[in-house]
Design a protein around this motif. Structure first.
Motif, mmCIF file in Angstrom:
data_model
loop_
_atom_site.group_PDB
_atom_site.id
_atom_site.type_symbol
_atom_site.label_atom_id
_atom_site.label_comp_id
_atom_site.label_asym_id
_atom_site.label_seq_id
_atom_site.Cartn_x
_atom_site.Cartn_y
_atom_site.Cartn_z
ATOM 1 N N GLY A 32 1.259 27.252 13.048
ATOM 2 C CA GLY A 32 2.337 26.762 13.892
ATOM 3 C C GLY A 32 2.352 27.504 15.219
ATOM 4 N N CYS A 33 3.170 27.022 16.143
ATOM 5 C CA CYS A 33 3.271 27.639 17.469
ATOM 6 C C CYS A 33 4.666 27.324 17.992
ATOM 7 C CB CYS A 33 2.202 27.050 18.386
ATOM 8 S SG CYS A 33 2.407 27.487 20.122
ATOM 9 N N GLU A 34 5.404 28.369 18.325
ATOM 10 C CA GLU A 34 6.779 28.152 18.789
ATOM 11 C C GLU A 34 6.815 27.302 20.052
ATOM 12 O OE1 GLU A 34 8.678 32.378 17.130
ATOM 13 O OE2 GLU A 34 8.441 32.060 19.292
ATOM 14 N N ARG A 245 3.996 31.539 23.027
ATOM 15 C CA ARG A 245 2.788 30.708 22.975
ATOM 16 C C ARG A 245 1.765 31.364 22.052
ATOM 17 N NH1 ARG A 245 1.541 27.371 27.385
ATOM 18 N NH2 ARG A 245 -0.631 27.968 27.155
ATOM 19 N N CYS A 246 1.110 30.559 21.206
ATOM 20 C CA CYS A 246 0.120 31.145 20.298
ATOM 21 C C CYS A 246 -1.229 31.307 20.991
ATOM 22 C CB CYS A 246 -0.024 30.298 19.047
ATOM 23 S SG CYS A 246 -0.934 28.758 19.288
ATOM 24 N N GLU A 247 -1.453 30.537 22.056
ATOM 25 C CA GLU A 247 -2.719 30.505 22.811
ATOM 26 C C GLU A 247 -3.910 30.077 21.961
ATOM 27 O OE1 GLU A 247 -2.381 30.385 25.812
ATOM 28 O OE2 GLU A 247 -0.765 31.711 26.448
ATOM 29 N N ARG A 248 -3.647 29.371 20.866
ATOM 30 C CA ARG A 248 -4.746 28.888 20.021
ATOM 31 C C ARG A 248 -4.647 27.391 19.723
ATOM 32 N NH1 ARG A 248 -5.010 33.877 16.254
ATOM 33 N NH2 ARG A 248 -3.210 32.967 15.263
ATOM 34 N N CYS A 249 -3.420 26.854 19.781
ATOM 35 C CA CYS A 249 -3.225 25.481 19.310
ATOM 36 C C CYS A 249 -3.583 24.462 20.397
ATOM 37 C CB CYS A 249 -1.781 25.290 18.850
ATOM 38 S SG CYS A 249 -0.601 25.241 20.216
ATOM 39 N N ASP A 250 -3.534 23.189 20.009
ATOM 40 C CA ASP A 250 -3.832 22.090 20.929
ATOM 41 C C ASP A 250 -2.909 22.124 22.157
ATOM 42 O OD1 ASP A 250 -2.491 21.430 18.280
ATOM 43 O OD2 ASP A 250 -1.519 20.010 19.605
ATOM 44 N N TYR A 251 -1.619 22.396 21.942
ATOM 45 C CA TYR A 251 -0.669 22.423 23.056
ATOM 46 C C TYR A 251 -0.987 23.574 24.025
ATOM 47 C CZ TYR A 251 3.587 23.384 25.684
ATOM 48 O OH TYR A 251 4.465 23.650 26.699
ATOM 49 N N CYS A 252 -1.235 24.750 23.466
ATOM 50 C CA CYS A 252 -1.523 25.905 24.329
ATOM 51 C C CYS A 252 -2.829 25.694 25.102
ATOM 52 C CB CYS A 252 -1.572 27.188 23.501
ATOM 53 S SG CYS A 252 0.062 27.691 22.923
ATOM 54 N N ARG A 253 -3.807 25.046 24.435
ATOM 55 C CA ARG A 253 -5.063 24.731 25.105
ATOM 56 C C ARG A 253 -4.824 23.784 26.281
ATOM 57 N NH1 ARG A 253 -7.439 23.576 20.241
ATOM 58 N NH2 ARG A 253 -7.556 21.368 20.722
#
Ligand SMILES: [Zn+2]
Length: 270
Positions: A32-34, A245-253
């Motif tokens: 997950g990613c906040e 931000r997780c900086e790993r997920c699709d959104y952060c990318r």
């Protein structure tokens, strides 16, 4: 807000209620990613790969007894050209094969019997939750959730734990079943939990299948994970805390801006 099958998955329903998938969506341990969760809740972002979701809908429509309606409402599942014109597309033909596997196993059909797609809401840890139970048999003392998976025996890499996990841990199924059991218990005022079951059918050819149940220890452990993380999730969802931000997920990318140039030694091996 009163929930029904049409608005259950809506943005408004997700803003109003917590769900297990929304909760996991905030937790790095479930990929997950906040930041992504908040962007989804605001309507600013939608996740890619809707296809897998539609295939899940197809199998759930079968379980609910509404597959004929689903097919009528989704002409795109039929091939529109070439020699296979008018036939189901091959991935949907394979879904039929998966359904056949379930239908031909009497024990599976016993577990999947009862009321279908039952929506229940209740308060837990100070917020309102929504759940939808695939197959609900309170008189037998159980409920069941139907899952279509790649395979059962595979191992799933956890970026958070830096270790391989089985699918139950990886997808947080024990956590999901624990919340479902507790919400149902609260809503009905029952003293004991119903026993959560999951029925799995794999996308392999030929498909594999399994039925798994969770005991009270698993429910306790699942609820403990919620207890450990819920205050942070509540704070972020309510806007009281900044989403990370997780900086790993699709959104952060998709929204990435470099803040510095990395030293080559900073790259993770995993
Ligand atoms: Zn992210």
């Amino acid at each position: 807000m009163k929930l029904n099958k049409d608005n259950y998955f809506s943005l408004e329903a997700n803003r109003h209620y917590m769900s297990v998938s929304q909760f996991k969506g905030f937790l790095p341990s479930y990929e997950g990613c906040e930041a992504r969760s908040m962007a989804e809740l605001s309507g600013e972002y939608e996740r890619p790969n809707k296809g897998a979701f539609d295939e899940g809908h197809y199998i759930h429509a079968w379980n609910e007894g509404t597959l004929a309606d689903y097919k009528a409402d989704h002409p795109e599942i039929y091939s529109s050209q070439g020699p296979t014109k008018g036939q189901l597309k091959s991935n949907y033909k394979h879904l039929n094969k998966m359904i056949d596997v379930l239908m031909n196993d009497p024990l599976v059909m016993k577990v999947l019997a009862g009321q279908k797609e039952v929506i229940i809401t209740a308060e837990l840890f100070g917020i309102k939750w929504k759940i939808m139970i695939d197959s609900y048999q309170p008189s037998v003392g159980l409920f069941a959730d139907l899952k279509a998976l790649k395979d059962i025996d595979g191992k799933w890499w956890s970026n958070d734990a830096k270790a391989y996990e089985n699918f139950i841990d990886h997808y947080g199924y024990a956590l999901q079943m624990a919340v479902y059991a507790e919400i149902e218990k609260r809503k009905t005022g029952r003293e004991e939990w119903l026993l959560p079951h999951i029925v799995i059918v794999t996308k392999q050819d030929p498909p594999d299948h399994e039925s798994i149940y969770f005991d009270y220890d698993a429910i306790e452990a699942g609820l403990q994970i919620v207890r450990n993380n819920i205050e942070r999730v509540k704070a972020v969802k309510s806007g009281a805390a900044e989403p990370v931000r997780c900086e790993r997920c699709d959104y952060c990318r998709a929204t990435k801006k470099l803040k510095h140039i990395k030293h080559y030694g900073e790259l993770a091996v995993y």
